[in-house]
Design a protein around this motif. Structure first.
Motif, PDB file in Angstrom:
ATOM      1  N   LYS A   1      50.253  42.618  30.496  1.00 17.30           N
ATOM      2  CA  LYS A   1      50.297  42.842  31.940  1.00 17.30           C
ATOM      3  C   LYS A   1      51.738  42.899  32.451  1.00 17.30           C
ATOM      4  O   LYS A   1      52.039  43.623  33.410  1.00 17.30           O
ATOM      5  CB  LYS A   1      49.518  41.742  32.654  1.00 17.30           C
ATOM      6  N   ALA A   2      52.635  42.128  31.818  1.00 18.56           N
ATOM      7  CA  ALA A   2      54.034  42.107  32.252  1.00 18.56           C
ATOM      8  C   ALA A   2      54.864  43.211  31.614  1.00 18.56           C
ATOM      9  O   ALA A   2      56.033  43.365  31.955  1.00 18.56           O
ATOM     10  CB  ALA A   2      54.646  40.745  31.928  1.00 18.56           C
ATOM     11  N   ALA A   3      54.285  43.961  30.667  1.00 16.27           N
ATOM     12  CA  ALA A   3      54.983  45.054  29.971  1.00 16.27           C
ATOM     13  C   ALA A   3      56.165  44.539  29.161  1.00 16.27           C
ATOM     14  O   ALA A   3      57.266  45.084  29.203  1.00 16.27           O
ATOM     15  CB  ALA A   3      55.440  46.132  30.954  1.00 16.27           C
ATOM     16  N   VAL A   4      55.922  43.475  28.386  1.00 11.85           N
ATOM     17  CA  VAL A   4      56.937  42.951  27.470  1.00 11.85           C
ATOM     18  C   VAL A   4      56.839  43.713  26.149  1.00 11.85           C
ATOM     19  O   VAL A   4      55.746  43.899  25.613  1.00 11.85           O
ATOM     20  CB  VAL A   4      56.731  41.439  27.230  1.00 11.85           C
TER      21      VAL A   4
ATOM     22  N   PHE B   1      43.638  38.783  38.916  1.00 16.15           N
ATOM     23  CA  PHE B   1      44.036  39.951  38.130  1.00 16.15           C
ATOM     24  C   PHE B   1      43.008  41.070  38.257  1.00 16.15           C
ATOM     25  O   PHE B   1      43.369  42.250  38.419  1.00 16.15           O
ATOM     26  CB  PHE B   1      44.191  39.573  36.654  1.00 16.15           C
ATOM     27  N   GLU B   2      41.739  40.733  38.165  1.00 14.18           N
ATOM     28  CA  GLU B   2      40.710  41.768  38.211  1.00 14.18           C
ATOM     29  C   GLU B   2      40.622  42.427  39.581  1.00 14.18           C
ATOM     30  O   GLU B   2      40.384  43.633  39.688  1.00 14.18           O
ATOM     31  CB  GLU B   2      39.351  41.162  37.830  1.00 14.18           C
TER      32      GLU B   2
ATOM     33  N   ALA C   1      55.278  49.318  40.585  1.00 11.21           N
ATOM     34  CA  ALA C   1      56.515  48.931  39.889  1.00 11.21           C
ATOM     35  C   ALA C   1      57.037  47.604  40.398  1.00 11.21           C
ATOM     36  O   ALA C   1      57.544  46.782  39.623  1.00 11.21           O
ATOM     37  CB  ALA C   1      57.570  50.026  40.077  1.00 11.21           C
ATOM     38  N   GLY C   2      56.925  47.395  41.710  1.00 10.71           N
ATOM     39  CA  GLY C   2      57.451  46.165  42.257  1.00 10.71           C
ATOM     40  C   GLY C   2      56.608  44.947  41.949  1.00 10.71           C
ATOM     41  O   GLY C   2      57.145  43.873  41.674  1.00 10.71           O
ATOM     42  N   LEU C   3      55.280  45.089  41.970  1.00  6.73           N
ATOM     43  CA  LEU C   3      54.421  43.909  41.963  1.00  6.73           C
ATOM     44  C   LEU C   3      53.640  43.651  40.677  1.00  6.73           C
ATOM     45  O   LEU C   3      53.600  42.517  40.194  1.00  6.73           O
ATOM     46  CB  LEU C   3      53.426  43.998  43.126  1.00  6.73           C
ATOM     47  N   LEU C   4      52.990  44.673  40.126  1.00  4.53           N
ATOM     48  CA  LEU C   4      51.967  44.400  39.118  1.00  4.53           C
ATOM     49  C   LEU C   4      52.527  43.715  37.883  1.00  4.53           C
ATOM     50  O   LEU C   4      51.946  42.752  37.374  1.00  4.53           O
ATOM     51  CB  LEU C   4      51.235  45.691  38.747  1.00  4.53           C
ATOM     52  N   THR C   5      53.653  44.202  37.365  1.00  2.00           N
ATOM     53  CA  THR C   5      54.223  43.543  36.182  1.00  2.00           C
ATOM     54  C   THR C   5      54.713  42.142  36.520  1.00  2.00           C
ATOM     55  O   THR C   5      54.689  41.253  35.665  1.00  2.00           O
ATOM     56  CB  THR C   5      55.381  44.365  35.599  1.00  2.00           C
ATOM     57  N   LYS C   6      55.154  41.922  37.777  1.00  2.00           N
ATOM     58  CA  LYS C   6      55.675  40.597  38.154  1.00  2.00           C
ATOM     59  C   LYS C   6      54.562  39.566  38.236  1.00  2.00           C
ATOM     60  O   LYS C   6      54.815  38.369  38.070  1.00  2.00           O
ATOM     61  CB  LYS C   6      56.421  40.674  39.483  1.00  2.00           C
ATOM     62  N   VAL C   7      53.330  40.008  38.509  1.00  2.00           N
ATOM     63  CA  VAL C   7      52.210  39.069  38.467  1.00  2.00           C
ATOM     64  C   VAL C   7      52.018  38.575  37.035  1.00  2.00           C
ATOM     65  O   VAL C   7      51.736  37.393  36.796  1.00  2.00           O
ATOM     66  CB  VAL C   7      50.933  39.715  39.018  1.00  2.00           C
TER      67      VAL C   7
END
Length: 535
Positions: free
Chosen positions: A224-227, A142-143, A250-256
């Protein structure tokens, strides 16, 4: 030799590529070749990893020959390898798009030389997070990706980007600190951070301690997932970045973040102890996100809100704790990474062709650029869940799983999912009608370019128009490739759904994961899972 033993290269190759790209910082053409070549090689490796676990099985790789649970372990299973392939595929498309954008603008040094090494470091962080077999290495992943994302978000140094970057940094630091505190508490309570070892030892803790650790990790990953309600930061942060950066974020960061939630919920905290709060959060995420999208006139902000909204579908699938629900969620994550990235790349083309991403200033793009109209229409309909696209198939899978579960809250989420899908269709249809279908003279604030040359096509230009306003092949190519990748998810939906179901079964069972890391003699705690069946 086991193919999975090459898994560390999914992290090492992008890092080495970043170092080489940095050394070539004054040689932009060589830098581009290195970045694209390394990422292509990484994608090929990850495809081989996915093929090796396609029919089942989990493999663990011990780094430095330190035996688990003491050393760092990378774990390859169906879910992690699928995420690796999808993430690297969209990252490669975005990298080619960014390079093509600079070439189309006549700037052979664009994007700025620091973009390539930073982008490859971002890919390395994402890959490390997907493969990580312990909580601290997940934190490191993550970091790595967040540090790279800080740089990418503020490229250009404009006021809006700096302000958005500050918000993004503050929120990311808060979530990272919370995650680090959670890791310290987990280690204090169990003496380990290895996730397979934790799957055994957390079951021995008293319920109160286990619930506290569970909630803290969920909140950290939820940010991190924007819930919802932890998603407030995203719509103001993503749209300000350059188009390629916004697309990959948009594609990756929230999906991690979603991946971390799925991995910890199924492996460390199996059962339904927090399923009700998760379902409520999923429903609110869907509804609040799509209502926010309907209120937007800027396409990038609208897509940022739909991004938040559709995270709710993934959380819904996770919260059902069933093979059917989790399998549909795994499929939907892969679908959404591809489609959301495609739409942001198309929005970059819209901004380039029409001079703005605001629908108040856009009109007549279908006539001005039929190719662009098709590139927007296909992923937009996919996002809205129109048959027979993969978005429809993923949502049907979630709805079927919710009906099988049969609780009042599950039925509420089924209804909420259908309503959200219809409102998503309304949101993208409004963009289509206003930006592509209506006449330029009907726009609220029409761009002079649209009024002056309504007959232009992508193959030529009128007098007085520059080629910069046209859609260069160097940008059209990767966008088209990503749109076709989204369509391929529909064509191959059957095998992909079977893969997702097998991945869900293995994650809920946990046996293959624990024994791959700790050995075949490792005990597997009894499961307290709901019996929701597969398809």
């Amino acid at each position: 030799m086991n193919i999975a033993s090459f898994a560390p290269l999914a992290v090492v190759l992008p890092i080495l590529g970043a170092a080489l790209a940095f050394l070539l910082i004054r040689h932009s053409r060589a830098q581009r070749a290195v970045s694209i070549g390394v990422l292509s090689l990484t994608l090929l490796l990850e495809c081989v990893l996915l093929a090796s676990v396609w029919n089942g099985g989990t493999a663990a790789v011990e780094i430095g020959s330190w035996v688990a649970p003491w050393g760092i372990v990378l774990v390859v299973d169906q879910f992690s390898s699928l995420m690796l392939v999808v993430s690297s595929a969209v990252s490669l498309a975005v990298l080619v798009y960014a390079t093509g954008q600079g070439m189309a603008d006549g700037d052979q040094d664009a994007p700025v030389s620091i973009f390539h090494p930073t982008f490859l470091i971002l890919v390395a962080g994402v890959s490390n997070a997907f493969l990580s077999g312990d909580l601290f290495n997940l934190y490191v992943g993550f970091e790595i990706l967040l540090t790279a994302s800080y740089v990418l978000m503020t490229l250009g140094g404009t006021g809006p980007r700096i302000r958005a970057g500050v918000t993004y940094v503050v929120v990311s630091v808060v979530s990272s600190v919370l995650f680090l505190i959670s890791i310290a508490m987990v280690y204090g309570a169990t003496g380990t951070v290895n996730m397979a070892d934790l799957a055994i030892k957390l079951a021995d803790l008293d319920e109160g301690t286990r619930t506290l650790l569970h909630v803290m990790l969920l909140v950290a990953f939820g940010i991190k997932a924007a819930v919802f309600p932890l998603s407030f930061w995203l719509p103001d942060s993503y749209p300000t970045a350059p188009a390629p950066v916004t697309a990959v974020f948009a594609g990756l960061l929230t999906k991690v973040g979603v991946y971390a939630m799925v991995r910890t919920e199924t492996l460390l905290f199996p059962g339904d102890s927090l399923n009700t709060p998760l379902m409520v959060a999923a429903l609110l995420t869907m509804v609040v996100g799509i209502l926010g999208a309907l209120a937007q006139s800027d396409i990038k902000r609208l897509l940022s809100f739909t991004l938040v909204s559709h995270i709710g579908y993934m959380v819904f699938g996770l919260a059902m704790s069933s093979v059917a629900g989790l399998g549909a969620a795994v499929f939907y994550v892969a679908h959404h990474i591809t489609i959301q990235t495609s739409l942001f790349l198309v929005t970059g083309l819209i901004e380039r062709r029409g001079g703005s991403s605001s629908v108040d200033r856009l009109a007549g793009l279908a006539k001005l650029s039929p190719v662009l109209a098709i590139l927007f229409f296909v992923p937009a309909m996919n996002l809205a869940g129109i048959p027979p696209f993969s978005g429809f198939l993923g949502k049907v899978g979630l709805i079927q799983a919710g009906i099988e579960l049969g609780t009042p809250l599950a039925y509420a989420l089924v209804i909420g999912g259908v309503v959200t899908s219809l409102l998503t269709l309304l949101a993208v249809a409004r963009v289509w009608n206003r930006a592509f279908w209506r006449k330029p003279t009907d726009a609220e604030y029409p761009d002079p370019v649209l009024l002056a040359a309504p007959e232009d096509s992508d193959t030529g230009s009128r007098a007085g128009r520059t080629n910069v306003t046209l859609l260069p092949r160097t940008m059209l190519g990767p966008t088209l490739g990503l749109v076709l990748l989204g369509v391929s998810l529909t064509v191959f939906a059957g095998p992909l759904f079977n893969l997702a179901d097998r991945a869900a079964q293995d994650m809920l069972d946990r046996t293959s994961y624990i024994q791959a890391v700790l050995g075949e003699d490792a005990p597997v705690p009894d499961l307290a899972l709901k019996a929701g069946g597969g398809k």
